[in-house]
Write an enzyme that holds these catalytic residues in place. Structure first.
Site, PDB file in Angstrom:
ATOM      1  N   CYS A 162       0.988  -1.216   0.154  1.00 38.06           N
ATOM      2  CA  CYS A 162       0.519   0.051  -0.019  1.00 38.06           C
ATOM      3  C   CYS A 162       0.423   1.426  -0.018  1.00 38.06           C
ATOM      4  O   CYS A 162       1.233   2.048  -0.902  1.00 38.06           O
ATOM      5  CB  CYS A 162      -0.902   0.261   1.092  1.00 38.06           C
ATOM      6  N   ARG A 171     -12.556   6.453  -0.870  1.00 40.36           N
ATOM      7  CA  ARG A 171     -11.791   5.559   0.121  1.00 40.36           C
ATOM      8  C   ARG A 171     -12.526   3.686  -0.882  1.00 40.36           C
ATOM      9  O   ARG A 171     -13.100   3.544  -0.435  1.00 40.36           O
ATOM     10  CB  ARG A 171     -11.612   5.436   1.204  1.00 40.36           C
ATOM     11  N   HIS A 199      -3.222  -5.410   2.781  1.00 38.85           N
ATOM     12  CA  HIS A 199      -3.150  -5.938   3.879  1.00 38.85           C
ATOM     13  C   HIS A 199      -3.591  -7.535   4.833  1.00 38.85           C
ATOM     14  O   HIS A 199      -4.025  -7.689   3.730  1.00 38.85           O
ATOM     15  CB  HIS A 199      -3.167  -4.611   4.733  1.00 38.85           C
TER      16      HIS A 199
END
Ligand code: GLN
Length: 256
Positions: free
Chosen positions: A95, A129, A207
């Site tokens: 990320c 997002r 993640h």
């Protein structure tokens, strides 16, 4: 005794959603195999001899965490880390770290954070997002190029993770995608790709932490690092990954 040296970039500023679990997984999977493993935390201002490392890890971070270290990263490490990656250094960047391995990250508040350009990608922040669990069909697995030792049958072909980013990453011609998104958003939610690979350097949005959830991918990275240091005869011994594989398969089943 085999040995691997790992560099962990900016662990204080760049560690989000448990990304440190990737380091714990790499270390533990080495220990279970009697591979001596040494991890150095690379802090802001620290000089590094990139030639002494076999594997580098760079976790994710908020835009503010990235802004704290971007200049140090580019000025202090840009040239030498890029050269090490060209020379085959194995790397995993998640990320925020992935974005800084690219050419730049233009945040949604219009700050331009420089990257080192080791991966031919660039990133532009968006208003919405991109958040949620993600399922990716891993390209190396269907190309037959994965180095995993998994005894699971069929060989794991998916990667599972969790993503949360405003950045949309676009791939240039010098990288190939890590895989195809089967659920979730991936690089940019437009082209169906997730992550980028150049030589042995891997960037992605997963993640989770990524490696505990995908032990076959952890072994792929360890295998690449061992091969670079010791040659192709340095094989990884298989581990009993039944529990890890079950957890992985539950997520694949939920998301597929
Ligand atoms: N700050 C970056 C973004 O929002 C990276 C986020 C992250 O590392 N999770 O795109």
């Amino acid at each position: 005794m085999l040995q691997l040296n790992i560099a962990h970039l900016y662990p204080e500023q760049m560690n989000i959603y448990g990304d440190r679990g990737n380091i714990l997984t790499l270390v533990q999977r080495c220990r279970w195999r009697d591979i001596a493993v040494h991890v150095d935390a690379i802090k802001p201002g620290q000089q590094v001899n990139w030639g002494s490392y076999d594997l580098a890890f760079f976790g994710g971070g908020q835009d503010s965490g990235q802004a704290l270290i971007a200049d140090d990263f580019v000025r202090r490490h840009g040239e030498a880390l890029k050269a090490a990656i060209d020379d085959g250094l194995t790397m995993l960047a998640i990320c925020g770290g992935y974005q800084l391995l690219g050419h730049y990250f233009l945040t949604h508040t219009h700050d331009k954070l420089p990257g080192i350009g080791a991966l031919d990608v660039h990133t532009v922040g968006g208003e919405k997002r991109l958040i949620g669990n993600i399922l990716v069909e891993w390209r190396e697995a269907f190309d037959g190029a994965a180095l995993t030792t998994s005894s699971a049958s069929p060989q794991p072909r998916y990667l599972v993770g969790f993503e949360n980013h405003s950045g949309r990453t676009y791939l240039g011609s010098e990288v190939r995608p890590l895989g195809q998104v089967r659920r979730g958003f991936g690089n940019n939610s437009e082209d169906g790709t997730e992550g980028a690979v150049y030589r042995n350097a891997h960037g992605c949005y997963m993640h989770g932490s990524l490696l505990p959830k995908n032990p076959h991918f952890a072994d792929h990275l360890l295998g690449l690092a061992l091969q670079r240091r010791y040659g192709s005869s340095a094989a990884l011994t298989p581990l009993d990954d039944q529990l890890e594989a079950q957890a992985h398969d539950v997520m694949v089943g939920r998301l597929a």
